[in-house]
Design a protein around this motif. Structure first.
Motif, PDB file in Angstrom:
ATOM      1  N   GLY A 211      -4.389   2.617 -15.671  1.00 26.53           N
ATOM      2  CA  GLY A 211      -3.199   2.362 -16.464  1.00 26.53           C
ATOM      3  C   GLY A 211      -2.093   1.612 -15.748  1.00 26.53           C
ATOM      4  N   ALA A 212      -2.321   1.260 -14.485  1.00 23.92           N
ATOM      5  CA  ALA A 212      -1.250   0.679 -13.677  1.00 23.92           C
ATOM      6  C   ALA A 212      -1.109  -0.825 -13.899  1.00 23.92           C
ATOM      7  CB  ALA A 212      -1.503   0.959 -12.201  1.00 23.92           C
ATOM      8  N   ARG A 213       0.102  -1.304 -13.741  1.00 24.39           N
ATOM      9  CA  ARG A 213       0.299  -2.758 -13.682  1.00 24.39           C
ATOM     10  C   ARG A 213       0.073  -3.274 -12.266  1.00 24.39           C
ATOM     11  NH1 ARG A 213       5.510  -6.822 -14.494  1.00 24.39           N
ATOM     12  NH2 ARG A 213       4.193  -8.691 -14.298  1.00 24.39           N
ATOM     13  N   PHE A 214       0.472  -2.490 -11.263  1.00 21.44           N
ATOM     14  CA  PHE A 214       0.356  -2.909  -9.868  1.00 21.44           C
ATOM     15  C   PHE A 214      -0.517  -1.921  -9.102  1.00 21.44           C
ATOM     16  CE2 PHE A 214       4.808  -4.376 -10.933  1.00 21.44           C
ATOM     17  CZ  PHE A 214       4.448  -5.708 -11.116  1.00 21.44           C
ATOM     18  N   VAL A 215      -1.602  -2.415  -8.528  1.00 20.99           N
ATOM     19  CA  VAL A 215      -2.537  -1.590  -7.766  1.00 20.99           C
ATOM     20  C   VAL A 215      -2.712  -2.193  -6.375  1.00 20.99           C
ATOM     21  CG1 VAL A 215      -4.898  -0.706  -7.611  1.00 20.99           C
ATOM     22  CG2 VAL A 215      -3.763  -0.863  -9.841  1.00 20.99           C
ATOM     23  N   ALA A 216      -2.624  -1.353  -5.353  1.00 21.88           N
ATOM     24  CA  ALA A 216      -2.810  -1.789  -3.967  1.00 21.88           C
ATOM     25  C   ALA A 216      -4.176  -1.325  -3.481  1.00 21.88           C
ATOM     26  CB  ALA A 216      -1.710  -1.218  -3.075  1.00 21.88           C
ATOM     27  N   ASN A 217      -5.037  -2.274  -3.164  1.00 23.65           N
ATOM     28  CA  ASN A 217      -6.362  -1.941  -2.641  1.00 23.65           C
ATOM     29  C   ASN A 217      -6.216  -1.307  -1.256  1.00 23.65           C
ATOM     30  OD1 ASN A 217      -8.964  -2.460  -3.907  1.00 23.65           O
ATOM     31  ND2 ASN A 217      -9.531  -3.510  -2.025  1.00 23.65           N
ATOM     32  N   PRO A 218      -6.962  -0.244  -0.953  1.00 21.65           N
ATOM     33  CA  PRO A 218      -6.829   0.409   0.353  1.00 21.65           C
ATOM     34  C   PRO A 218      -7.372  -0.455   1.486  1.00 21.65           C
ATOM     35  CG  PRO A 218      -7.899   1.851  -1.251  1.00 21.65           C
ATOM     36  CD  PRO A 218      -7.884   0.474  -1.834  1.00 21.65           C
ATOM     37  N   GLY A 219      -6.960  -0.125   2.690  1.00 22.20           N
ATOM     38  CA  GLY A 219      -7.562  -0.722   3.871  1.00 22.20           C
ATOM     39  C   GLY A 219      -8.939  -0.126   4.122  1.00 22.20           C
ATOM     40  N   CYS A 220      -9.737  -0.813   4.914  1.00 25.88           N
ATOM     41  CA  CYS A 220     -11.104  -0.339   5.172  1.00 25.88           C
ATOM     42  C   CYS A 220     -11.105   0.935   6.014  1.00 25.88           C
ATOM     43  CB  CYS A 220     -11.927  -1.437   5.832  1.00 25.88           C
ATOM     44  SG  CYS A 220     -11.177  -2.197   7.298  1.00 25.88           S
ATOM     45  N   TYR A 221     -10.402   0.931   7.148  1.00 24.36           N
ATOM     46  CA  TYR A 221     -10.336   2.140   7.963  1.00 24.36           C
ATOM     47  C   TYR A 221      -9.718   3.315   7.202  1.00 24.36           C
ATOM     48  CZ  TYR A 221     -11.227  -0.739  12.197  1.00 24.36           C
ATOM     49  OH  TYR A 221     -11.765  -1.567  13.150  1.00 24.36           O
ATOM     50  N   PRO A 222      -8.606   3.107   6.477  1.00 28.76           N
ATOM     51  CA  PRO A 222      -8.029   4.231   5.743  1.00 28.76           C
ATOM     52  C   PRO A 222      -8.959   4.800   4.673  1.00 28.76           C
ATOM     53  CG  PRO A 222      -6.377   2.530   6.041  1.00 28.76           C
ATOM     54  CD  PRO A 222      -7.687   1.949   6.491  1.00 28.76           C
ATOM     55  N   THR A 223      -9.806   3.963   4.070  1.00 25.04           N
ATOM     56  CA  THR A 223     -10.727   4.494   3.066  1.00 25.04           C
ATOM     57  C   THR A 223     -11.598   5.583   3.678  1.00 25.04           C
ATOM     58  OG1 THR A 223     -10.761   2.427   1.817  1.00 25.04           O
ATOM     59  CG2 THR A 223     -12.620   3.921   1.504  1.00 25.04           C
ATOM     60  N   GLY A 224     -12.139   5.329   4.868  1.00 29.42           N
ATOM     61  CA  GLY A 224     -12.942   6.341   5.542  1.00 29.42           C
ATOM     62  C   GLY A 224     -12.113   7.525   5.999  1.00 29.42           C
ATOM     63  N   ALA A 225     -10.955   7.252   6.605  1.00 29.95           N
ATOM     64  CA  ALA A 225     -10.127   8.335   7.150  1.00 29.95           C
ATOM     65  C   ALA A 225      -9.566   9.226   6.052  1.00 29.95           C
ATOM     66  CB  ALA A 225      -9.001   7.745   7.988  1.00 29.95           C
TER      67      ALA A 225
ATOM     68  N   ARG B 153       0.801  -1.230   0.000  1.00 32.84           N
ATOM     69  CA  ARG B 153       0.000   0.000   0.000  1.00 32.84           C
ATOM     70  C   ARG B 153       0.830   1.274   0.000  1.00 32.84           C
ATOM     71  NH1 ARG B 153      -4.588  -2.299   4.124  1.00 32.84           N
ATOM     72  NH2 ARG B 153      -5.627  -3.635   2.585  1.00 32.84           N
ATOM     73  N   VAL B 154       2.018   1.229   0.539  1.00 33.55           N
ATOM     74  CA  VAL B 154       2.890   2.414   0.480  1.00 33.55           C
ATOM     75  C   VAL B 154       4.179   2.099  -0.276  1.00 33.55           C
ATOM     76  CG1 VAL B 154       1.939   3.453   2.579  1.00 33.55           C
ATOM     77  CG2 VAL B 154       3.874   1.878   2.765  1.00 33.55           C
ATOM     78  N   ALA B 155       4.155   1.031  -1.062  1.00 32.89           N
ATOM     79  CA  ALA B 155       5.349   0.627  -1.800  1.00 32.89           C
ATOM     80  C   ALA B 155       5.513   1.467  -3.063  1.00 32.89           C
ATOM     81  CB  ALA B 155       5.253  -0.851  -2.179  1.00 32.89           C
ATOM     82  N   PRO B 156       6.736   1.819  -3.430  1.00 33.65           N
ATOM     83  CA  PRO B 156       6.953   2.508  -4.702  1.00 33.65           C
ATOM     84  C   PRO B 156       6.562   1.607  -5.858  1.00 33.65           C
ATOM     85  CG  PRO B 156       9.039   1.813  -3.719  1.00 33.65           C
ATOM     86  CD  PRO B 156       7.988   1.560  -2.691  1.00 33.65           C
ATOM     87  N   ASP B 157       6.155   2.194  -6.950  1.00 38.78           N
ATOM     88  CA  ASP B 157       5.748   1.482  -8.170  1.00 38.78           C
ATOM     89  C   ASP B 157       4.369   0.831  -8.059  1.00 38.78           C
ATOM     90  OD1 ASP B 157       8.208   2.156  -9.365  1.00 38.78           O
ATOM     91  OD2 ASP B 157       9.151   0.394  -8.475  1.00 38.78           O
ATOM     92  N   TRP B 158       3.689   1.037  -6.919  1.00 38.20           N
ATOM     93  CA  TRP B 158       2.316   0.558  -6.780  1.00 38.20           C
ATOM     94  C   TRP B 158       1.393   1.770  -6.694  1.00 38.20           C
ATOM     95  CZ3 TRP B 158       0.351  -4.577  -6.068  1.00 38.20           C
ATOM     96  CH2 TRP B 158       1.330  -5.576  -6.191  1.00 38.20           C
ATOM     97  N   VAL B 159       0.275   1.700  -7.394  1.00 41.53           N
ATOM     98  CA  VAL B 159      -0.716   2.775  -7.364  1.00 41.53           C
ATOM     99  C   VAL B 159      -1.738   2.474  -6.284  1.00 41.53           C
ATOM    100  CG1 VAL B 159      -2.567   3.910  -8.672  1.00 41.53           C
ATOM    101  CG2 VAL B 159      -0.393   3.372  -9.782  1.00 41.53           C
ATOM    102  N   TYR B 160      -2.043   3.461  -5.476  1.00 41.85           N
ATOM    103  CA  TYR B 160      -3.008   3.285  -4.391  1.00 41.85           C
ATOM    104  C   TYR B 160      -4.420   3.274  -4.973  1.00 41.85           C
ATOM    105  CZ  TYR B 160      -4.814   3.812   0.400  1.00 41.85           C
ATOM    106  OH  TYR B 160      -5.435   3.634   1.601  1.00 41.85           O
ATOM    107  N   GLY B 161      -5.186   2.232  -4.635  1.00 38.37           N
ATOM    108  CA  GLY B 161      -6.457   1.978  -5.277  1.00 38.37           C
ATOM    109  C   GLY B 161      -7.670   2.641  -4.656  1.00 38.37           C
TER     110      GLY B 161
END
Length: 306
Positions: free
Chosen positions: A107-121, A85-93
């Motif tokens: 357009g991303a090859r690598f996407v990191a799905n957000p956490g549930c709490y962070p989505t709200g925050a 989720r905070v890695a370089p070369d990954w797009v935050y979803g």
């Protein structure tokens, strides 16, 4: 032609929810492994390599291993774990987070799905940071309650057996795995104080951010905060800003079985409480994953989510 999708970790809570949303779609061909082969590294590697997009519903270490397996190939990854989720070369979803984010996901090859709490925050904080209303160095507190399904199979089993507490607070040591993404994508210079809890209900979530208005830039009114959120999410398919003011009881289960999130601004002349309501299994997990998958496939983001 149907796109080949492999859910690595399909039998987990999030994986099952994603599969249920995809298995009847004609534009998707799900790659599935027999139960005896789901933990076989070679079988997983074959499925990962054969997929156009693989969705990782795995523990963090297994997600990192999957990323290594496909590193030299063409398979695109959508990771539902915390690993990237905070890695370089990954797009935050989080497609609604900022202008251009949905296009970046598409357009991303690598996407990191957000956490549930962070989505709200982040959904509450990021627009106020971008509007210049919330200082980067502000000491932010985030209080939240989630349905027990957010704890995965082990916690679900405790509630099913009647051995779990009716509700509990946890993560008080301020080392929760969601803190890095909250700070990074909330554009905060200081990690927030985060107090998560679990309620005696299966799914649903409330995230709260209390604020002293005098601590903010130019001492805004609740109306100013509400206006910034409303402008940010104008036209959104999934995020709604409720009318300004105290709505009375805010139901943690109000957005269950949807990919929606509703935001509230309440308070008086000196204080405000920002509130986000979402389904921890929907916009907080599998719903967001399907939305991101749709973006990566170039189809309507709401496909399979209405």
């Amino acid at each position: 032609m149907a796109q080949k999708i492999f859910i690595d970790g399909e039998v987990g809570t999030t994986g099952l929810q994603i599969a249920a949303r995809l298995e009847t779609r004609g534009d998707i061909d799900l790659i599935r492994l027999d139960e005896s082969r789901r933990k076989d590294r070679n079988a997983r590697a074959e499925a990962l390599d054969a997929a156009d997009i693989a969705i990782l519903c795995l523990p963090d270490d297994a997600a990192r291993e999957a990323a290594q397996i496909v590193a030299g190939g063409d398979t695109r990854l959508l990771d539902a774990s915390t690993a990237h989720r905070v890695a370089p070369d990954w797009v935050y979803g989080f497609a609604e987070m900022t202008a251009g984010q949905a296009q970046a996901i598409a357009g991303a090859r690598f996407v990191a799905n957000p956490g549930c709490y962070p989505t709200g925050a982040i959904g509450l904080i990021r627009p106020l940071r971008e509007a210049g209303l919330l200082p980067a160095d502000l000491g932010v507190s985030i209080n939240a309650v989630s349905g027990y399904t957010g704890g995965g199979k082990a916690l679900i089993a405790e509630y099913d057996a009647g051995t779990a507490p009716k509700g509990f607070v946890y993560g008080t040591g301020q080392a929760h795995k969601h803190l890095p993404e909250m700070a990074q994508y909330g554009l905060l210079d200081r990690a927030p104080i985060f107090v998560p809890s679990v309620g005696n209900f299966a799914q649903g979530m409330i995230v709260q951010v209390p604020l002293h208005l005098a601590d903010l830039a130019d001492t805004p009114t609740p109306g100013d905060l509400h206006g910034a959120l409303a402008a940010h999410y104008a036209g959104s398919q999934f995020v709604t800003v409720a009318p300004l003011g105290d709505p009375g009881r805010i139901d943690a289960e109000a957005m269950n079985d949807t990919n929606g999130m509703t935001l509230y601004v309440c308070g008086d002349a000196t204080r405000a409480v920002l509130v986000a309501v979402l389904d921890n299994l929907g916009k907080g997990a599998s719903g967001a994953a399907v939305q991101n998958l749709n973006l990566m496939l170039g189809v309507d983001p709401a496909t399979g989510l209405t």
